[in-house]
Write an enzyme that holds these catalytic residues in place. Structure first.
Site, PDB file in Angstrom:
ATOM      1  N   TYR A   1      -5.740   8.082   0.821  1.00 64.60           N
ATOM      2  CA  TYR A   1      -6.360   6.933   0.160  1.00 64.60           C
ATOM      3  C   TYR A   1      -7.585   7.374  -0.639  1.00 64.60           C
ATOM      4  O   TYR A   1      -8.558   7.886  -0.075  1.00 64.60           O
ATOM      5  CB  TYR A   1      -6.743   5.838   1.179  1.00 64.60           C
ATOM      6  CG  TYR A   1      -5.577   5.339   2.020  1.00 64.60           C
ATOM      7  CD1 TYR A   1      -4.254   5.495   1.601  1.00 64.60           C
ATOM      8  CD2 TYR A   1      -5.793   4.707   3.238  1.00 64.60           C
ATOM      9  CE1 TYR A   1      -3.194   5.054   2.367  1.00 64.60           C
ATOM     10  CE2 TYR A   1      -4.722   4.265   4.019  1.00 64.60           C
ATOM     11  CZ  TYR A   1      -3.426   4.448   3.567  1.00 64.60           C
ATOM     12  OH  TYR A   1      -2.368   4.016   4.330  1.00 64.60           O
TER      13      TYR A   1
ATOM     14  N   HIS B   1       1.864  10.959   7.918  1.00 66.29           N
ATOM     15  CA  HIS B   1       1.970   9.781   7.028  1.00 66.29           C
ATOM     16  C   HIS B   1       3.432   9.391   6.724  1.00 66.29           C
ATOM     17  O   HIS B   1       3.775   8.226   6.681  1.00 66.29           O
ATOM     18  CB  HIS B   1       1.196  10.046   5.733  1.00 66.29           C
ATOM     19  CG  HIS B   1       0.654   8.815   5.093  1.00 66.29           C
ATOM     20  ND1 HIS B   1      -0.529   8.775   4.407  1.00 66.29           N
ATOM     21  CD2 HIS B   1       1.123   7.549   5.028  1.00 66.29           C
ATOM     22  CE1 HIS B   1      -0.748   7.556   3.955  1.00 66.29           C
ATOM     23  NE2 HIS B   1       0.251   6.794   4.321  1.00 66.29           N
TER      24      HIS B   1
HETATM   25  P1  NAP Z   1      -2.050  -6.048   3.214  1.00 62.19           P
HETATM   26  O1  NAP Z   1      -3.097  -5.794   4.195  1.00 62.19           O
HETATM   27  O2  NAP Z   1      -0.806  -6.715   3.626  1.00 62.19           O
HETATM   28  O3  NAP Z   1      -2.616  -6.866   1.977  1.00 62.19           O
HETATM   29  C1  NAP Z   1      -3.849  -6.572   1.389  1.00 62.19           C
HETATM   30  C2  NAP Z   1      -4.122  -7.631   0.326  1.00 62.19           C
HETATM   31  O4  NAP Z   1      -4.155  -8.913   0.966  1.00 62.19           O
HETATM   32  C3  NAP Z   1      -5.461  -7.464  -0.353  1.00 62.19           C
HETATM   33  O5  NAP Z   1      -5.285  -7.824  -1.702  1.00 62.19           O
HETATM   34  C4  NAP Z   1      -6.376  -8.466   0.348  1.00 62.19           C
HETATM   35  O6  NAP Z   1      -7.370  -8.978  -0.511  1.00 62.19           O
HETATM   36  C5  NAP Z   1      -5.390  -9.564   0.679  1.00 62.19           C
HETATM   37  N1  NAP Z   1      -5.783 -10.311   1.898  1.00 62.19           N
HETATM   38  C6  NAP Z   1      -6.278  -9.829   3.063  1.00 62.19           C
HETATM   39  N2  NAP Z   1      -6.513 -10.826   3.934  1.00 62.19           N
HETATM   40  C7  NAP Z   1      -6.152 -11.973   3.291  1.00 62.19           C
HETATM   41  C8  NAP Z   1      -6.165 -13.341   3.665  1.00 62.19           C
HETATM   42  N3  NAP Z   1      -6.593 -13.735   4.858  1.00 62.19           N
HETATM   43  N4  NAP Z   1      -5.734 -14.255   2.749  1.00 62.19           N
HETATM   44  C9  NAP Z   1      -5.273 -13.866   1.533  1.00 62.19           C
HETATM   45  N5  NAP Z   1      -5.247 -12.580   1.140  1.00 62.19           N
HETATM   46  C10 NAP Z   1      -5.679 -11.645   2.002  1.00 62.19           C
HETATM   47  O7  NAP Z   1      -1.593  -4.688   2.503  1.00 62.19           O
HETATM   48  P2  NAP Z   1      -1.923  -3.150   2.627  1.00 62.19           P
HETATM   49  O8  NAP Z   1      -3.318  -2.858   2.254  1.00 62.19           O
HETATM   50  O9  NAP Z   1      -0.823  -2.472   1.890  1.00 62.19           O
HETATM   51  O10 NAP Z   1      -1.643  -2.841   4.177  1.00 62.19           O
HETATM   52  C11 NAP Z   1      -2.652  -2.860   5.147  1.00 62.19           C
HETATM   53  C12 NAP Z   1      -3.056  -1.454   5.540  1.00 62.19           C
HETATM   54  O11 NAP Z   1      -1.956  -0.731   6.082  1.00 62.19           O
HETATM   55  C13 NAP Z   1      -3.487  -0.560   4.365  1.00 62.19           C
HETATM   56  O12 NAP Z   1      -4.748  -0.920   3.839  1.00 62.19           O
HETATM   57  C14 NAP Z   1      -3.392   0.793   5.001  1.00 62.19           C
HETATM   58  O13 NAP Z   1      -4.499   1.041   5.829  1.00 62.19           O
HETATM   59  C15 NAP Z   1      -2.105   0.647   5.800  1.00 62.19           C
HETATM   60  N6  NAP Z   1      -0.909   1.097   5.044  1.00 62.19           N
HETATM   61  C16 NAP Z   1      -0.195   2.162   5.560  1.00 62.19           C
HETATM   62  C17 NAP Z   1       0.906   2.653   4.874  1.00 62.19           C
HETATM   63  C18 NAP Z   1       1.673   3.820   5.427  1.00 62.19           C
HETATM   64  O14 NAP Z   1       2.494   4.406   4.719  1.00 62.19           O
HETATM   65  N7  NAP Z   1       1.443   4.194   6.671  1.00 62.19           N
HETATM   66  C19 NAP Z   1       1.326   2.054   3.660  1.00 62.19           C
HETATM   67  C20 NAP Z   1       0.612   0.951   3.207  1.00 62.19           C
HETATM   68  C21 NAP Z   1      -0.486   0.483   3.911  1.00 62.19           C
HETATM   69  P3  NAP Z   1      -8.927  -8.524  -0.465  1.00 62.19           P
HETATM   70  O15 NAP Z   1      -8.938  -7.032  -0.231  1.00 62.19           O
HETATM   71  O16 NAP Z   1      -9.447  -8.932  -1.781  1.00 62.19           O
HETATM   72  O17 NAP Z   1      -9.601  -9.247   0.655  1.00 62.19           O
END
Ligand code: NAP
Length: 282
Positions: A53, A111
């Protein structure tokens, strides 16, 4: 905060904070650190990050957020598959530790699967564990066949979690991966629980059934999507939020109790898989 137990016996919080896309824009830095600190203040002490990241930038943000409060935090980070050989894993972990400003990582994940033999990666992770650099290790983006294959390797009984894409619109893991992991008491970490991509997220959160259930609970659609995941056995959920209102909402989603009627309606709106499908990945 409610916790689950890893196969090692260590407790892990069921709700965490993601950090993907943090550390990319210096203008956002303070907001991102503040969001993670607010989350910790509210009890969301698990923070998920990765060397990938922002090329280590997200780990630096996490390092700033946990300054002076390392003991409270449960840190998860990940090694790139191309670094996951014997020496590369060690070096990547050292770099992550420096950026995190910590002398250990609670949970260190591969990962995704790459070309390094899995047995070599597990050996490398085991020696990091023995050296006290990591407390536990696990995998990410492993489908059931990958888990099955890994389970035959020496040291694999220590695989603590599998982090995969799982949410209301991506229920593929329920077919065989979740049951496989549950049977072996390996928790699954649900990433992108809110479908981070703008279009898909809109599709999920604007679903009229989800919105109606949210209205009944005086909650947001996102909170219902999170609480649906949080009610599941052996599942850890890691939404990423920079907006402080989102952080607060996400914490509060833990307190929502979905009714049998809610669950039935969610089942109709977002049906469970009827066959095996390839594991989705972001
Ligand atoms: P997510 O958490 O599903 O979605 C993040 C988005 O949702 C951001 O735009 C955030 O906005 C918004 N959000 C958060 N809370 C909200 C709420 N209560 N209401 C409305 N919108 C909301 O997606 P992600 O970041 O892809 O996944 C979460 C975490 O999983 C990642 O950050 C990472 O640490 C991990 N991840 C791991 C992998 C892997 O391959 N292992 C892949 C993807 C992700 P704001 O930021 O503006 O608040």
């Amino acid at each position: 905060m409610k916790t689950l137990f890893l196969p090692s016996g260590s407790a892990i919080p069921v709700l965490g904070q993601g950090t993907w896309y943090m550390g990319e824009n210096p203008i956002q830095k303070k907001r991102e650190i503040d969001a993670l600190r607010l989350g910790m203040d509210l009890g969301i002490t698990l923070i998920d990050t990765a060397e990938m990241y922002a090329d280590g930038g997200a780990e630096e943000i996490v390092g700033q957020a946990i300054l002076g409060r390392r003991a409270e935090a449960f840190l998860v980070s990940k090694v790139y598959p191309h670094n996951a050989d014997r020496r590369g894993t060690q070096a990547a972990c050292e770099r992550s530790l420096r950026r995190l400003g910590s002398d250990y990582i609670d949970l260190y994940l591969l990962h995704w699967r790459g070309s390094v033999p899995l047995g070599e990666t597990i050996e490398a992770l085991e020696s990091l564990k023995k050296a006290g650099k990591i407390r536990d290790f696990g995998v990410s983006n492993f489908d059931r066949n990958d888990m099955q294959e890994a389970s035959g390797l020496p040291g694999a009984e220590q695989i603590a979690v599998n982090q995969v894409l799982y949410n209301l619109m991506r229920r593929g893991p329920e077919w065989d991966l979740l049951p496989w992991c549950r049977q072996r008491s390996v928790p699954v970490m649900a990433y992108s629980p809110l479908e981070s991509g703008a279009n898909e997220q809109r599709r999920m959160l604007h679903n009229p059934h989800l919105k109606e259930i949210a209205r009944r609970h005086d909650a947001s659609a996102a909170q219902i999507a999170l609480s649906w995941l949080l009610r599941q056995e052996q599942v850890i959920v890691i939404p990423k939020a920079v907006d402080p209102a989102h952080v607060r909402e996400n914490r509060a989603s833990l307190d929502i109790v979905l009714t049998a009627q809610d669950l039935l309606e969610l089942e109709q709106a977002f049906p469970a898989p009827l066959r095996s499908t390839p594991l989705d990945m972001r």
